[in-house]
Design a protein around this motif. Sequence first.
Motif, PDB file in Angstrom:
ATOM      1  N   TRP A  47       0.860  -1.182   0.000  1.00 16.11           N
ATOM      2  CA  TRP A  47       0.000   0.000   0.000  1.00 16.11           C
ATOM      3  C   TRP A  47       0.895   1.230   0.000  1.00 16.11           C
ATOM      4  N   ILE A  48       0.291   2.393  -0.104  1.00 18.67           N
ATOM      5  CA  ILE A  48       1.016   3.656  -0.098  1.00 18.67           C
ATOM      6  C   ILE A  48       0.671   4.428   1.169  1.00 18.67           C
ATOM      7  N   GLU A  49       1.694   5.003   1.784  1.00 18.70           N
ATOM      8  CA  GLU A  49       1.488   5.855   2.957  1.00 18.70           C
ATOM      9  C   GLU A  49       1.905   7.280   2.617  1.00 18.70           C
ATOM     10  N   GLU A  50       1.102   8.228   3.056  1.00 20.99           N
ATOM     11  CA  GLU A  50       1.423   9.644   2.933  1.00 20.99           C
ATOM     12  C   GLU A  50       1.178  10.278   4.300  1.00 20.99           C
ATOM     13  N   ILE A  51       2.230  10.448   5.039  1.00 21.59           N
ATOM     14  CA  ILE A  51       2.212  10.980   6.403  1.00 21.59           C
ATOM     15  C   ILE A  51       1.242  10.172   7.256  1.00 21.59           C
ATOM     16  N   ASP A  52       0.022  10.681   7.522  1.00 22.83           N
ATOM     17  CA  ASP A  52      -0.936   9.986   8.390  1.00 22.83           C
ATOM     18  C   ASP A  52      -2.058   9.295   7.620  1.00 22.83           C
ATOM     19  N   PHE A  53      -1.854   9.067   6.313  1.00 21.55           N
ATOM     20  CA  PHE A  53      -2.890   8.463   5.482  1.00 21.55           C
ATOM     21  C   PHE A  53      -2.343   7.256   4.732  1.00 21.55           C
ATOM     22  N   VAL A  54      -3.257   6.363   4.354  1.00 19.42           N
ATOM     23  CA  VAL A  54      -2.927   5.176   3.569  1.00 19.42           C
ATOM     24  C   VAL A  54      -3.811   5.162   2.331  1.00 19.42           C
ATOM     25  N   TYR A  55      -3.185   4.874   1.192  1.00 20.57           N
ATOM     26  CA  TYR A  55      -3.912   4.654  -0.058  1.00 20.57           C
ATOM     27  C   TYR A  55      -3.888   3.170  -0.350  1.00 20.57           C
ATOM     28  N   GLU A  56      -5.054   2.578  -0.443  1.00 19.04           N
ATOM     29  CA  GLU A  56      -5.212   1.168  -0.795  1.00 19.04           C
ATOM     30  C   GLU A  56      -5.468   1.119  -2.295  1.00 19.04           C
ATOM     31  N   LEU A  57      -4.528   0.554  -3.047  1.00 24.36           N
ATOM     32  CA  LEU A  57      -4.594   0.604  -4.502  1.00 24.36           C
ATOM     33  C   LEU A  57      -4.868  -0.736  -5.164  1.00 24.36           C
ATOM     34  N   SER A  58      -5.080  -1.783  -4.420  1.00 16.26           N
ATOM     35  CA  SER A  58      -5.255  -3.100  -5.043  1.00 16.26           C
ATOM     36  C   SER A  58      -6.615  -3.204  -5.723  1.00 16.26           C
ATOM     37  N   ASP A  59      -6.683  -4.112  -6.692  1.00 14.80           N
ATOM     38  CA  ASP A  59      -7.911  -4.419  -7.432  1.00 14.80           C
ATOM     39  C   ASP A  59      -8.522  -3.202  -8.113  1.00 14.80           C
ATOM     40  N   GLY A  60      -7.693  -2.271  -8.574  1.00 16.04           N
ATOM     41  CA  GLY A  60      -8.178  -1.102  -9.287  1.00 16.04           C
ATOM     42  C   GLY A  60      -8.783  -0.021  -8.425  1.00 16.04           C
ATOM     43  N   HIS A  61      -8.750  -0.188  -7.129  1.00 16.39           N
ATOM     44  CA  HIS A  61      -9.297   0.812  -6.215  1.00 16.39           C
ATOM     45  C   HIS A  61      -8.241   1.835  -5.822  1.00 16.39           C
ATOM     46  N   LYS A  62      -8.693   2.987  -5.392  1.00 16.87           N
ATOM     47  CA  LYS A  62      -7.826   3.963  -4.749  1.00 16.87           C
ATOM     48  C   LYS A  62      -8.634   4.510  -3.578  1.00 16.87           C
ATOM     49  N   ILE A  63      -8.486   3.843  -2.443  1.00 11.29           N
ATOM     50  CA  ILE A  63      -9.277   4.170  -1.263  1.00 11.29           C
ATOM     51  C   ILE A  63      -8.356   4.792  -0.223  1.00 11.29           C
ATOM     52  N   LEU A  64      -8.795   5.887   0.364  1.00 14.26           N
ATOM     53  CA  LEU A  64      -8.021   6.609   1.360  1.00 14.26           C
ATOM     54  C   LEU A  64      -8.490   6.239   2.760  1.00 14.26           C
ATOM     55  N   PHE A  65      -7.543   5.947   3.640  1.00 14.06           N
ATOM     56  CA  PHE A  65      -7.811   5.626   5.048  1.00 14.06           C
ATOM     57  C   PHE A  65      -6.912   6.479   5.924  1.00 14.06           C
ATOM     58  N   SER A  66      -7.309   6.682   7.164  1.00 11.27           N
ATOM     59  CA  SER A  66      -6.340   7.223   8.125  1.00 11.27           C
ATOM     60  C   SER A  66      -5.386   6.074   8.429  1.00 11.27           C
ATOM     61  N   LYS A  67      -4.126   6.386   8.623  1.00  8.94           N
ATOM     62  CA  LYS A  67      -3.123   5.349   8.863  1.00  8.94           C
ATOM     63  C   LYS A  67      -3.462   4.549  10.119  1.00  8.94           C
ATOM     64  N   ASP A  68      -3.834   5.221  11.182  1.00  7.62           N
ATOM     65  CA  ASP A  68      -4.179   4.516  12.424  1.00  7.62           C
ATOM     66  C   ASP A  68      -5.327   3.544  12.216  1.00  7.62           C
ATOM     67  N   ASP A  69      -6.396   3.986  11.549  1.00  7.58           N
ATOM     68  CA  ASP A  69      -7.544   3.110  11.311  1.00  7.58           C
ATOM     69  C   ASP A  69      -7.170   1.911  10.434  1.00  7.58           C
ATOM     70  N   TYR A  70      -6.388   2.161   9.394  1.00  2.00           N
ATOM     71  CA  TYR A  70      -5.979   1.098   8.471  1.00  2.00           C
ATOM     72  C   TYR A  70      -5.170   0.030   9.206  1.00  2.00           C
ATOM     73  N   TYR A  71      -4.213   0.466  10.015  1.00  2.00           N
ATOM     74  CA  TYR A  71      -3.366  -0.482  10.748  1.00  2.00           C
ATOM     75  C   TYR A  71      -4.185  -1.273  11.767  1.00  2.00           C
ATOM     76  N   LYS A  72      -5.108  -0.617  12.448  1.00  2.00           N
ATOM     77  CA  LYS A  72      -5.938  -1.316  13.448  1.00  2.00           C
ATOM     78  C   LYS A  72      -6.910  -2.279  12.778  1.00  2.00           C
ATOM     79  N   LYS A  73      -7.616  -1.796  11.749  1.00  2.00           N
ATOM     80  CA  LYS A  73      -8.627  -2.608  11.069  1.00  2.00           C
ATOM     81  C   LYS A  73      -8.017  -3.863  10.452  1.00  2.00           C
ATOM     82  N   ASN A  74      -6.844  -3.726   9.851  1.00  2.00           N
ATOM     83  CA  ASN A  74      -6.222  -4.836   9.131  1.00  2.00           C
ATOM     84  C   ASN A  74      -5.157  -5.582   9.921  1.00  2.00           C
ATOM     85  N   LYS A  75      -4.938  -5.169  11.164  1.00  2.00           N
ATOM     86  CA  LYS A  75      -3.950  -5.806  12.032  1.00  2.00           C
ATOM     87  C   LYS A  75      -2.611  -5.939  11.307  1.00  2.00           C
TER      88      LYS A  75
END
Length: 113
Positions: free
Chosen positions: A59-87
């Motif tokens: 995935w891509i990280e930009e400071i406190d955000f994560v871009y999920e780019l798999s399967d043709g998506h470009k979804i933005l998450f907060s880094k903390d939420d992404y790390y917690k949700k996906n362990k």
Amino acid sequence: MPASESILPDERFKPQFACFRASAEFMQKPHITSGPDDYRLAHGNVATLPQDAAVNHAWIEEIDFVYELSDGHKILFSKDDYYKKNKIINVRTYTAQEAITLIGVYGHWGPWN
């Protein structure tokens, strides 16, 4: 380098998870390679994916955000939420220049040793 041009021809790349290619290609875009050094290519393990590989997602990280780019998506998450949700564990991050260099050295999109 034009955005449509890859570092190496596609036929030299090993088959990998789509997320590794999408994330590595994102890091090669001109606004990333010539802009501020805020982006990082991240490789790590996501608990909800198969654990038979040392590293199973990119995935891509930009400071406190994560871009999920798999399967043709470009979804933005907060880094903390992404790390917690996906362990997320076993994370390695790379600057754009490091990623471009490693693509050339290994001949594939990642993960790299």
